[in-house]
Design an enzyme around this catalytic site. Structure first.
Site, PDB file in Angstrom:
ATOM      1  N   CYS A 446     -69.051  40.894  73.965  1.00  0.00           N
ATOM      2  CA  CYS A 446     -67.804  40.610  73.679  1.00  0.00           C
ATOM      3  C   CYS A 446     -68.345  39.467  71.702  1.00  0.00           C
ATOM      4  CB  CYS A 446     -66.682  39.383  74.295  1.00  0.00           C
ATOM      5  SG  CYS A 446     -65.241  39.800  74.259  1.00  0.00           S
ATOM      6  N   HIS A 573     -67.313  42.266  79.604  1.00  0.00           N
ATOM      7  CA  HIS A 573     -67.866  41.147  79.808  1.00  0.00           C
ATOM      8  C   HIS A 573     -68.351  42.080  81.925  1.00  0.00           C
ATOM      9  CE1 HIS A 573     -66.857  37.630  77.443  1.00  0.00           C
ATOM     10  NE2 HIS A 573     -65.811  38.492  77.131  1.00  0.00           N
ATOM     11  N   GLU A 575     -70.777  40.880  83.485  1.00  0.00           N
ATOM     12  CA  GLU A 575     -71.126  39.607  84.202  1.00  0.00           C
ATOM     13  C   GLU A 575     -70.059  39.621  85.468  1.00  0.00           C
ATOM     14  OE1 GLU A 575     -69.115  37.434  80.126  1.00  0.00           O
ATOM     15  OE2 GLU A 575     -70.147  39.591  81.247  1.00  0.00           O
TER      16      GLU A 575
END
Length: 650
Positions: A446, A573, A575
């Site tokens: 990001c 993102h 993750e």
């Protein structure tokens, strides 16, 4: 539908979320479909270094003395206790210093980090409604009152708020979360905070009514409590748990299972004492003792036959199988045996106070851990405060400056996670420059991707004034700009949120190979700014490749530097979708590049077997689009077993 409620007592931070997730793992391994709900009432403790408490005399301070191994209260540093009524409708506008960063779901919900635990452990996809907050419930009731739904009645906490809570739970529990159209068999509900918090009273009342309404055999309460060991005495003390259970019973809820947090397994005589005073059978008292990693928790529960107690209380004994948890056992043991380190520097602005950078600790670090285990490496994280890398720090705090640069230079790879605001940005730019010039593997998420673009414009394209309009609204070279559909007047829920599709422009780029040579990938987003589409051609002519774009082709999603071993930036993102058995592709690439394994993983398209699963003809585990494993369309209650544990076929 069966319901398992997980509550906490004595102090917060005992691991209710991990306990709830581990219970879900056990039940899923028994062949049941599982969903989760988090009720967000929050108690947070902020430890302030080098300060003394003004009035260290309440019960909480005494408990903290035990937790931190202090001989007396005078040894405790100052503690700020924040009880969050959580009137926010979601976690999106909360300061990370008070709440930790948010977890983003596929539907764009900005929710409590515990929902990330549920998704990672149970390999499910939750919705924003799986996170209940006081703000959501009150807004729901007030909207009904404004429409006249209550027909002139006086709207009160009981019954209107409590009824709304129960209706919400029943509605959300029926939403499918495992990729099929089938609802769950068991809904696990975690009540945030600790028993006795005034903010959770309406939820406790509602849950008391709910347990009576659904009846025995459909409701089970697991109470997580602390059994501390006083170092001056050397024996476990059951009184805190006794008082916690007494308080819980006084509020109309009776625990069926006690999950006792302690340093070591509890002796039988301690369990018998708890059974006597808490009115819980000895067989239903589970020790959650300290373990080397949290992947052992489901195994600890299974060893103490927690699943048998749960199934008996829920009348499911005849509908299940024995939970083997083979892959969880293999993964936990593998993690314990890893010794060869891989050092990753995480460059962020909150790293001076790790509790405040909770998303990095709980989400990015978990994603790094999943990838490092897949590469058979022991993860070592160097926390680098980005502001300490800046030239001003060299003059003002030279020692911190030297330490920060030493940590950065000693790392095998560099991660710059997402964030907001301009503090520490120049330090992140310096970190990206160091990685690019020294061929150190780099992953920017990001803001980390935007940082890499700014650095490239300044250093390679000689655009010295290049910047983001987030940091300098009047910059003459805006390489990162505010999204046209964004709102500058409302903060909550106005970002580009949730799952969005990214199409690969180059089939042979590193990112596409790591994603299994996919033509597109769906990942979760949370941002207001993006790479200026008007400058993309100029960047590409200078050698920076935009290998992933959205469906319009104007929004840049993935960047790569072809001349670099691994220099990747992503606007999304990744993750948020990493799983213990299915690490995020770009995190896997970072770890692999950092330990010399990238070529192997690229040849394998990022999908070699990790824990000896069934293999296809090419020797690798069969993984489907975006890493999702196909599941059985029916639950065990309908006659078909799920794959064991977290969805990895063993």
């Amino acid at each position: 539908m069966k319901y398992v409620l997980v509550t906490g007592g004595v102090v917060s931070g005992l691991g209710k979320g991990v306990t709830a997730s581990s219970i879900g793992i056990l039940l899923k391994a028994c062949g049941l479909r599982v969903t989760s709900i988090k009720i967000g009432t929050r108690l947070a403790l902020h430890i302030l270094p080098n300060q003394r408490p003004s009035q260290p005399c309440d019960v909480m301070m005494g408990a903290l003395a035990v937790l931190f191994g202090c001989k007396d209260l005078g040894e405790i540093v100052a503690v700020q206790v924040f009880r969050y009524p959580y009137l926010n409708t979601d976690a999106g506008t909360m300061s990370p210093f008070e709440h930790g960063e948010v977890f983003v779901l596929d539907d764009g919900g900005e929710v409590d980090l515990d929902l990330g635990n549920y998704e990672r452990f149970l390999d499910i996809k939750l919705t924003r409604d799986n996170n209940i907050t006081t703000g959501k419930i009150y807004q729901y009731v007030i909207n009904k009152e404004r429409r006249g739904d209550y027909l002139g009645k006086t709207v009160q906490v009981v019954p209107h708020i409590t009824d709304a809570i129960q209706e919400w739970i029943e509605r959300v529990a029926m939403i499918p979360v495992d990729g099929t159209d089938e609802p769950a068999d068991v809904c696990i509900i975690e009540l945030g905070g600790t028993i006795g918090d005034i903010e959770s009273m309406q939820f406790i009342e509602a849950l008391g009514q709910f347990s009576y309404r659904v009846g025995p055999g459909n409701f089970c309460l697991v109470h997580v409590s602390l059994v501390p060991v006083l170092k001056s005495v050397g024996e476990p003390k059951t009184k805190p748990t006794q008082h916690s259970v007494r308080g819980l019973r006084g509020l109309g809820l009776t625990p069926h299972i006690l999950a006792c947090r302690s340093e070591k397994p509890l002796e039988v005589n301690v369990k018998e004492k708890l059974s006597l005073f808490c009115h819980v059978p000895v067989a239903n008292i589970i020790t959650l003792h300290d373990v080397t990693n949290i992947w052992h928790i489901p195994l600890v529960l299974r060893e103490q036959k927690a699943h048998e107690a749960l199934l008996k209380l829920l009348n499911l004994e005849r509908c299940t199988k024995e939970p083997l948890l083979v892959e969880w056992m293999a993964r936990a043991k593998l993690y314990d045996m890893l010794h060869d380190p891989v050092k990753i520097a995480i460059v962020g602005k909150y790293t001076g106070l790790p509790d405040s950078y909770l998303s990095v600790l709980k989400v990015n670090a978990d994603a790094l851990l999943h990838a490092s285990v897949a590469c058979r490496k022991k993860l070592v994280i160097n926390w680098v405060p980005s502001s300490d890398l800046e030239e001003t720090s060299a003059e003002e705090t030279p020692d911190a400056y030297k330490v920060a640069w030493r940590l950065l230079k000693s790392a095998d790879g560099i991660l710059v996670p997402g964030g907001f605001g301009d503090r520490g940005v120049e330090g992140k730019i310096l970190a990206a420059k160091f990685a690019r010039e020294n061929k150190v593997p780099y992953l920017g998420i990001c803001l980390g991707m935007q940082i890499a673009v700014i650095e490239y414009a300044r250093s390679v394209m000689n655009l010295r004034e290049a910047n983001s309009t987030e940091f300098d609204p009047d910059t003459t070279t805006p390489v990162v700009v505010f999204m046209p559909e964004g709102s500058k007047t409302h903060m909550g829920g106005t970002m580009r949120l949730g799952s969005r599709r990214t199409y690969f422009e180059l089939a042979d780029c590193k990112s596409a190979k790591l994603y299994g040579k996919a033509s597109f990938v769906d990942e979760r987003h949370r941002h207001r700014y993006e790479v200026n589409p008007e400058m993309v051609t100029e960047f590409e002519e200078a050698g920076l490749a935009f290998v992933g774009k959205d469906e319009t082709g104007r929004r840049m999603e993935i960047i790569e530097l072809p001349t670099h071993p691994y220099f990747v930036g992503v606007q999304f993102h990744p993750e948020f979708k990493s799983r213990p058995g299915k690490p995020s592709a770009v995190f896997l690439g970072l770890i692999a590049a950092s330990c010399g394994q990238l070529d192997f993983w690229l040849q394998a398209s990022g999908q070699p077997s990790i824990l000896k699963p069934h293999t296809s003809s090419n020797g690798f585990s069969k993984v489907y689009q975006n890493g999702s494993l196909k599941k059985s369309p029916k639950s065990l209650l309908n006659g078909t077993f799920h794959s064991n544990g977290n969805g990895v076929h063993v």
